[in-house]
Design an enzyme around this catalytic site. Sequence first.
Site, PDB file in Angstrom:
ATOM      1  N   LYS A  66       0.936  -1.666   0.153  1.00 35.43           N
ATOM      2  CA  LYS A  66      -0.062  -0.148   0.061  1.00 35.43           C
ATOM      3  C   LYS A  66       0.665   1.637   0.013  1.00 35.43           C
ATOM      4  O   LYS A  66       0.820   2.173  -1.093  1.00 35.43           O
ATOM      5  CB  LYS A  66      -1.351   0.174   1.343  1.00 35.43           C
ATOM      6  CG  LYS A  66      -2.147  -0.964   1.370  1.00 35.43           C
ATOM      7  CD  LYS A  66      -2.960  -0.567   2.566  1.00 35.43           C
ATOM      8  CE  LYS A  66      -2.219  -0.565   4.062  1.00 35.43           C
ATOM      9  NZ  LYS A  66      -1.726  -1.812   4.335  1.00 35.43           N
ATOM     10  N   ARG A  84      -9.563   2.089  10.092  1.00 39.64           N
ATOM     11  CA  ARG A  84      -9.109   0.566   9.289  1.00 39.64           C
ATOM     12  C   ARG A  84      -9.814  -0.251  10.301  1.00 39.64           C
ATOM     13  O   ARG A  84      -9.830  -1.574  10.560  1.00 39.64           O
ATOM     14  CB  ARG A  84      -7.646   0.358  10.645  1.00 39.64           C
ATOM     15  CG  ARG A  84      -6.812   0.319   9.412  1.00 39.64           C
ATOM     16  CD  ARG A  84      -5.150   0.056  10.409  1.00 39.64           C
ATOM     17  NE  ARG A  84      -3.989   0.415   9.702  1.00 39.64           N
ATOM     18  CZ  ARG A  84      -2.813   0.288   9.648  1.00 39.64           C
ATOM     19  NH1 ARG A  84      -2.696   0.216  11.393  1.00 39.64           N
ATOM     20  NH2 ARG A  84      -1.832   0.055   9.312  1.00 39.64           N
ATOM     21  N   ARG A 123      11.573  -5.712   5.067  1.00 34.77           N
ATOM     22  CA  ARG A 123      11.083  -4.573   5.301  1.00 34.77           C
ATOM     23  C   ARG A 123      11.877  -4.503   7.011  1.00 34.77           C
ATOM     24  O   ARG A 123      12.755  -3.775   6.430  1.00 34.77           O
ATOM     25  CB  ARG A 123      10.265  -4.624   5.464  1.00 34.77           C
ATOM     26  CG  ARG A 123      10.302  -2.771   5.554  1.00 34.77           C
ATOM     27  CD  ARG A 123       9.067  -2.164   4.813  1.00 34.77           C
ATOM     28  NE  ARG A 123       7.918  -2.352   6.111  1.00 34.77           N
ATOM     29  CZ  ARG A 123       6.200  -2.138   5.902  1.00 34.77           C
ATOM     30  NH1 ARG A 123       6.184  -2.090   5.302  1.00 34.77           N
ATOM     31  NH2 ARG A 123       6.263  -2.371   7.423  1.00 34.77           N
ATOM     32  N   ARG A 180      13.503  -2.356  11.692  1.00 32.53           N
ATOM     33  CA  ARG A 180      12.082  -1.784  12.856  1.00 32.53           C
ATOM     34  C   ARG A 180      11.685  -2.792  13.531  1.00 32.53           C
ATOM     35  O   ARG A 180      11.499  -3.882  12.792  1.00 32.53           O
ATOM     36  CB  ARG A 180      11.008  -1.544  10.859  1.00 32.53           C
ATOM     37  CG  ARG A 180      11.246  -0.087  10.618  1.00 32.53           C
ATOM     38  CD  ARG A 180      10.524  -0.695   9.575  1.00 32.53           C
ATOM     39  NE  ARG A 180       8.921  -0.869   9.836  1.00 32.53           N
ATOM     40  CZ  ARG A 180       7.718   0.074   9.177  1.00 32.53           C
ATOM     41  NH1 ARG A 180       7.746   0.497   7.761  1.00 32.53           N
ATOM     42  NH2 ARG A 180       6.375  -0.326   9.504  1.00 32.53           N
ATOM     43  N   ARG A 208      -0.642  -8.116  13.613  1.00 30.74           N
ATOM     44  CA  ARG A 208      -1.258  -7.688  12.805  1.00 30.74           C
ATOM     45  C   ARG A 208      -2.023  -8.382  11.554  1.00 30.74           C
ATOM     46  O   ARG A 208      -3.063  -7.710  11.092  1.00 30.74           O
ATOM     47  CB  ARG A 208       0.218  -7.045  12.011  1.00 30.74           C
ATOM     48  CG  ARG A 208       0.551  -6.156  12.930  1.00 30.74           C
ATOM     49  CD  ARG A 208       2.438  -5.894  12.511  1.00 30.74           C
ATOM     50  NE  ARG A 208       2.128  -4.236  11.811  1.00 30.74           N
ATOM     51  CZ  ARG A 208       2.820  -4.249  10.460  1.00 30.74           C
ATOM     52  NH1 ARG A 208       4.021  -4.394  10.724  1.00 30.74           N
ATOM     53  NH2 ARG A 208       2.405  -3.412   9.326  1.00 30.74           N
TER      54      ARG A 208
END
Length: 201
Positions: A11, A86, A125, A131, A142
Site C-alpha cells: 500500500k 481501519r 523490510r 524496524r 497484525r
Amino acid sequence: MLLIGPPGAGKGTQATRLAEAFVVPAVSTGDIFRFNVKNETALGLQVKAFMDAGAYVPDTLTNAIVKDRLGESDAASGFLLDGYPRTTDQVAELDRLLDDEGTKLDAVVLITADTDEVVSRLLKRAEEQGRADDTADVIRHRLDVYAEQTAPLIDVYSARGLVITIDGLGAVDVVTDRILAALADRGLHATNTIEKAANPS
C-alpha cells in the site's frame, strides 16, 4: 481515494505513486505515527506502546490526527488515504468528516496479497530498515488483527460500489498499471505521468 490491504501488501509504495499520478497528497497514518515516535512528540509517546505491540492506535487518537491532516491546504483538492480507516468506527468518523467538507470518496482500492508473501516482505523490510515493530510474531498478530477488524470495511465499501480489487503481487510498475487502468475504467484518470520504478523486481 482510499487504499486497503493487509500489512505488507504494498500500500505504501502504491500510495506514493498514485499520489504522484493524481497530484494529491498521500496521507499515511503509519508514517505520521512513526514520525512522531521517532521525534518523541507527545503523540509519539502515546502511540509507541501500541505500535511496539503490533496493536492499532485507539480510534480517538487516529481520528484526530487524520482530521488535522486533511484540513491542511494541500488536501483541499483531493487526497489518498493509506492505513485509514481501519475499523468500522473509523469509517463512520471519516463519513462525518467528508460530509462536513461536502465531499466523498471516489474509490476504494483493495490490494490483495498472499499471506506467506506478505510475511516474507515484512521480514525483509524489518531487516533492511531495522524496524522493531516487524518481528515475525508481531507480523502474524497484525495480520490477525487486520482480518478481524479491517476486512469488514471491504463489505461496507463494496455495498457502496466503491471497491476496486487489485492483485498486489508482481513488479511495482505492473501493480501500478493495474490500479491506474481500473481507476480509468471508473472515470478516474491520472493527471500526471509517473516514472517507472528504478528496480521493477
